[in-house]
Design an enzyme around this catalytic site. Structure first.
Site, PDB file in Angstrom:
ATOM      1  CB  SER A   1      -0.874  -0.003   1.257  1.00 50.20           C
ATOM      2  OG  SER A   1      -1.470   1.244   1.438  1.00 50.20           O
TER       3      SER A   1
ATOM      4  CE1 TYR B   1      -3.565  -2.250   5.512  1.00 49.85           C
ATOM      5  CE2 TYR B   1      -3.383   0.077   4.964  1.00 49.85           C
ATOM      6  CZ  TYR B   1      -3.561  -1.234   4.575  1.00 49.85           C
ATOM      7  OH  TYR B   1      -3.736  -1.530   3.240  1.00 49.85           O
TER       8      TYR B   1
ATOM      9  CE  LYS C   1      -1.314  -4.160   3.346  1.00 49.93           C
ATOM     10  NZ  LYS C   1      -1.791  -5.383   2.726  1.00 49.93           N
TER      11      LYS C   1
HETATM   12  P1  NAD Z   1     -11.225  -6.330   1.469  1.00 53.62           P
HETATM   13  O1  NAD Z   1     -11.398  -6.261   2.935  1.00 53.62           O
HETATM   14  O2  NAD Z   1     -12.386  -6.072   0.609  1.00 53.62           O
HETATM   15  O3  NAD Z   1     -10.597  -7.751   1.054  1.00 53.62           O
HETATM   16  C1  NAD Z   1      -9.744  -8.474   1.924  1.00 53.62           C
HETATM   17  C2  NAD Z   1     -10.262  -9.901   1.947  1.00 53.62           C
HETATM   18  O4  NAD Z   1      -9.457 -10.649   2.850  1.00 53.62           O
HETATM   19  C3  NAD Z   1     -11.715  -9.993   2.439  1.00 53.62           C
HETATM   20  O5  NAD Z   1     -12.476 -10.778   1.554  1.00 53.62           O
HETATM   21  C4  NAD Z   1     -11.599 -10.628   3.803  1.00 53.62           C
HETATM   22  O6  NAD Z   1     -12.724 -11.423   4.132  1.00 53.62           O
HETATM   23  C5  NAD Z   1     -10.326 -11.453   3.640  1.00 53.62           C
HETATM   24  N1  NAD Z   1      -9.683 -11.722   4.922  1.00 53.62           N
HETATM   25  C6  NAD Z   1      -9.480 -10.871   5.951  1.00 53.62           C
HETATM   26  N2  NAD Z   1      -8.873 -11.492   6.949  1.00 53.62           N
HETATM   27  C7  NAD Z   1      -8.678 -12.771   6.548  1.00 53.62           C
HETATM   28  C8  NAD Z   1      -8.078 -13.907   7.153  1.00 53.62           C
HETATM   29  N3  NAD Z   1      -7.584 -13.863   8.386  1.00 53.62           N
HETATM   30  N4  NAD Z   1      -8.041 -15.052   6.455  1.00 53.62           N
HETATM   31  C9  NAD Z   1      -8.548 -15.134   5.206  1.00 53.62           C
HETATM   32  N5  NAD Z   1      -9.126 -14.090   4.599  1.00 53.62           N
HETATM   33  C10 NAD Z   1      -9.191 -12.928   5.256  1.00 53.62           C
HETATM   34  O7  NAD Z   1     -10.023  -5.334   1.097  1.00 53.62           O
HETATM   35  P2  NAD Z   1      -9.487  -4.903  -0.327  1.00 53.62           P
HETATM   36  O8  NAD Z   1      -9.759  -3.452  -0.493  1.00 53.62           O
HETATM   37  O9  NAD Z   1      -9.926  -5.849  -1.370  1.00 53.62           O
HETATM   38  O10 NAD Z   1      -7.933  -5.061  -0.051  1.00 53.62           O
HETATM   39  C11 NAD Z   1      -7.223  -6.235  -0.378  1.00 53.62           C
HETATM   40  C12 NAD Z   1      -5.760  -6.050   0.025  1.00 53.62           C
HETATM   41  O11 NAD Z   1      -5.242  -4.890  -0.620  1.00 53.62           O
HETATM   42  C13 NAD Z   1      -5.561  -5.852   1.525  1.00 53.62           C
HETATM   43  O12 NAD Z   1      -4.426  -6.572   1.912  1.00 53.62           O
HETATM   44  C14 NAD Z   1      -5.327  -4.370   1.655  1.00 53.62           C
HETATM   45  O13 NAD Z   1      -4.482  -4.063   2.736  1.00 53.62           O
HETATM   46  C15 NAD Z   1      -4.642  -4.047   0.334  1.00 53.62           C
HETATM   47  N6  NAD Z   1      -4.827  -2.639  -0.054  1.00 53.62           N
HETATM   48  C16 NAD Z   1      -6.097  -2.142  -0.243  1.00 53.62           C
HETATM   49  C17 NAD Z   1      -6.256  -0.817  -0.596  1.00 53.62           C
HETATM   50  C18 NAD Z   1      -7.630  -0.209  -0.789  1.00 53.62           C
HETATM   51  O14 NAD Z   1      -7.748   1.018  -0.845  1.00 53.62           O
HETATM   52  N7  NAD Z   1      -8.682  -0.985  -0.936  1.00 53.62           N
HETATM   53  C19 NAD Z   1      -5.137   0.040  -0.751  1.00 53.62           C
HETATM   54  C20 NAD Z   1      -3.874  -0.518  -0.545  1.00 53.62           C
HETATM   55  C21 NAD Z   1      -3.715  -1.872  -0.209  1.00 53.62           C
END
Ligand code: NAD
Ligand code: UDP
Length: 348
Positions: A134, A158, A162
């Site tokens: 991120s 958070y 990362k």
């Molecule tokens: P999201 O919460 O929609 O998706 C994350 C998924 O991981 C969910 O389906 C959740 O149920 C699953 N999850 C959580 N804990 C878990 C566990 N212990 N075991 C198995 N599954 C688990 O989030 P997103 O926006 O799709 O983000 C996905 C990744 O991208 C994350 O790692 C997040 O940190 C990273 N990210 C997201 C953004 C953003 O703005 N959305 C920006 C930078 C990085």
């Protein structure tokens, strides 16, 4: 090619899953549904069936912290002579405020979860990984555009998780520089939805982020948009960010798979953003003009931990991955709105 996609029913994961399946990959999704709905998978299946596409998907409901579950996925794959070739790891927690209140939970899920996964990958000799990092790791800097060699200084747990994961990749890669192939993708602000409106972003509770809040104001789920500060050092006083269409972001993962397949070994940290910065007021104006509505808003004080400007230098992604984001801000607004209007209450 068989891909293990952790977090595949989440916002970003579901869009990557759809693209992978459309392009003929054999996909295994591991998700605990901690922050997503099993309905997501039904939506993906229905969409692919309607489009007469043949696809191979397997769903494992499990927690990334449970190493036995991950072991079992690899073991079963070997038994069926369908080895996992590559892992795309997105499962994790992503709320800054939650991470401040419950840091150990974030270290547990994000860092220990990733450690489990890497241990199993090593045991089963699967050495290719694409990871969801991120832009939050760059911290409070305003010096834009931000390139990958920018100082790393996260300001919340958070972001710290990362950084810890990226350090783990660094040590692992250096332990045998001929073995691992890793792309750690540093996302900026993924927004919008699949153009069909079958999948999109469905935050639990009140959205923290600008874009889902905006679409919920437009549909009447929120009364007005709070603009966090009009006194930033930007051209119109509101905060500037890098909004990237979710399909462009997902395509960055497919380009990363191609890149890893072309290498003997590598470790790359790569920004994925649009490369453009837009202010909150610009987003409101574009959204109003794209969908033809008025967004009521109210100016509030600055949000703690915010910066004036944050947008990516994406020249590394263009050069290494041969990838460029194609979709405009207008397309982002149209697709985000299409998802919201077709699913006023998300997946519920
Ligand atoms: P999201 O919460 O929609 O998706 C994350 C998924 O991981 C969910 O389906 C959740 O149920 C699953 N999850 C959580 N804990 C878990 C566990 N212990 N075991 C198995 N599954 C688990 O989030 P997103 O926006 O799709 O983000 C996905 C990744 O991208 C994350 O790692 C997040 O940190 C990273 N990210 C997201 C953004 C953003 O703005 N959305 C920006 C930078 C990085
Ligand atoms: N923002 C806002 N109102 C909101 C949510 C966000 O004015 O309800 C602003 C925020 O201050 C920032 C920009 O919109 O300048 C993007 O915020 P978001 O939380 O979506 O992304 P991040 O700040 O995490 O990059």
């Amino acid at each position: 090619m068989r891909v293990l996609l952790t977090g595949g029913s989440g916002f970003i994961g579901s869009h990557i899953a759809l693209l992978l399946l459309e392009r003929g990959f054999d996909v295994v999704i591991l998700d605990s549904y901690a922050n997503s709905s099993p309905n997501v998978i039904n939506r993906i299946n229905t969409y692919l069936d309607k489009n007469d596409l043949r696809y191979k998907i397997e769903i494992i409901n499990g927690d990334i912290r449970d190493k036995k579950i991950i072991d079992n996925i690899f073991l079963e794959s070997i038994k069926q002579s369908k080895n996992i070739d590559i892992v795309i790891h997105l499962a994790g927690l992503k709320s800054v405020s939650e991470s401040l209140n419950n840091p150990l939970h974030y270290w547990d899920v994000n860092v220990l979860g990733t450690l489990n996964l890497l241990l199993t990958m090593k045991e089963y000799e699967c050495y290719s990984l694409v990871f969801s990092s991120s832009a939050t790791i760059y911290g409070l800097s305003d010096s834009v555009p931000i390139s990958e060699d920018h100082k790393i200084s996260p300001i919340n747990p958070y972001g710290e998780t990362k950084v810890a994961i990226e350090k783990m990749f660094f040590d692992l890669y250096n332990s045998n520089t001929n073995l691992w192939k890793i792309c750690s993708l540093r996302y900026f602000n993924p927004v919008g939805a699949h153009p069909s409106g079958v999948i999109g972003e469905d935050p639990v509770g009140t959205p923290n982020n600008l874009f889902p809040f905006l679409t919920q104001v437009a549909i009447g789920r929120q009364k007005l948009l709070n603009v966090f500060g009009d006194d930033w050092d930007t051209k119109d006083g509101s905060g500037i960010r890098d909004y990237i269409h979710i399909i462009d972001l997902a395509e960055g993962h497919l380009a990363s798979i191609d890149y890893l397949n072309s290498k003997e070994s590598c470790l790359e940290f790569i920004n994925l953003g649009s490369g453009n910065g837009y202010s909150v007021f610009q987003i409101i104006t574009q959204f109003e003009s794209s969908i033809g509505c008025q967004i009521p808003f109210s100016i509030q004080s600055r949000r703690e931990g915010d910066v004036a400007k944050c947008y990516a230098d994406i020249s590394k992604a263009k050069k290494l991955l041969g990838w460029t984001p194609k979709r405009t801000l207008d397309q982002i607004c149209l697709d985000g709105w299409n998802w919201q209007i077709k699913n006023p209450n998300g997946y519920r």
